[in-house]
Design an enzyme around this catalytic site. Sequence first.
Site, mmCIF file in Angstrom:
data_model
loop_
_atom_site.group_PDB
_atom_site.id
_atom_site.type_symbol
_atom_site.label_atom_id
_atom_site.label_comp_id
_atom_site.label_asym_id
_atom_site.label_seq_id
_atom_site.Cartn_x
_atom_site.Cartn_y
_atom_site.Cartn_z
ATOM 1 N N LYS A 161 1.079 -1.607 0.114
ATOM 2 C CA LYS A 161 -0.008 -0.055 -0.044
ATOM 3 C C LYS A 161 0.964 1.123 0.380
ATOM 4 C CE LYS A 161 -3.322 -2.235 2.958
ATOM 5 N NZ LYS A 161 -4.863 -2.153 3.617
ATOM 6 N N TYR A 192 -12.750 -1.721 -2.589
ATOM 7 C CA TYR A 192 -12.736 -1.612 -1.444
ATOM 8 C C TYR A 192 -14.508 -1.970 -1.323
ATOM 9 C CZ TYR A 192 -7.955 -2.075 0.281
ATOM 10 O OH TYR A 192 -6.974 -2.988 0.401
ATOM 11 N N ASN A 242 -1.677 0.497 6.554
ATOM 12 C CA ASN A 242 -1.179 -1.131 7.140
ATOM 13 C C ASN A 242 -0.110 -1.925 6.422
ATOM 14 O OD1 ASN A 242 -3.779 -1.842 5.810
ATOM 15 N ND2 ASN A 242 -4.433 -3.150 7.035
ATOM 16 N N HIS A 273 -1.621 -6.037 1.185
ATOM 17 C CA HIS A 273 -2.965 -6.431 1.456
ATOM 18 C C HIS A 273 -3.127 -7.917 1.258
ATOM 19 C CE1 HIS A 273 -7.443 -7.348 -0.120
ATOM 20 N NE2 HIS A 273 -6.849 -7.466 -1.016
ATOM 21 N N GLU A 301 -9.286 -10.673 -7.670
ATOM 22 C CA GLU A 301 -8.412 -8.947 -7.250
ATOM 23 C C GLU A 301 -7.743 -9.576 -8.360
ATOM 24 O OE1 GLU A 301 -10.051 -8.337 -2.960
ATOM 25 O OE2 GLU A 301 -7.417 -9.501 -2.666
#
Length: 139
Positions: free
Chosen positions: A11, A51, A114, A117, A128
């Site tokens: 990320k 998302y 965080n 993913h 995905e």
Amino acid sequence: MATNRTFTMLKPDAVENGHMGKIIDMIIQSGFEIKAMKYTRLSTEQAKKFYEVHAERPFYGELVEYMTSGPIVAAILEKENAVADFRALIGATDPAEAAEGTIRKSYAESKGRNAVHGSDSDENAVIEGKFHFSANEIF
Ligand code: UDP
Ligand code: MG
């Protein structure tokens, strides 16, 4: 049927904080083979779609803003039991709750920012992966 593949994104915070190389190394050292990889940036439309399941959650707007704030690394990884093993390697969503030695414990800033993913099912791993890669980009 288990596909033995999962999908990941490093990320924007991980890239911004210079953790890209160390995280990729942890992934490879943990036995995952890279089947596809790309350095890219999500558009707002792409992040919203990715998302979508969280659209009603209070953090959705912030999540989309964060995920589009800078470049990411997207990848398809292969290993026996890939989805579960990768979730174990990344650790809990909130780094404060993540186990020692996990990627999120080592590199995540917060529950929102965080670092990484990981797909939560074989089915989502396929969806995905296809979201980011065409067939001729997967090896
Ligand atoms: N997230 C957040 N606040 C929360 C829960 C999640 O900002 O309270 C963000 C965080 O970046 C997380 C992503 O939304 O990784 C997707 O949430 P999910 O519950 O699917 O966590 P994950 O599967 O990534 O561990
Ligand atoms: Mg999830």
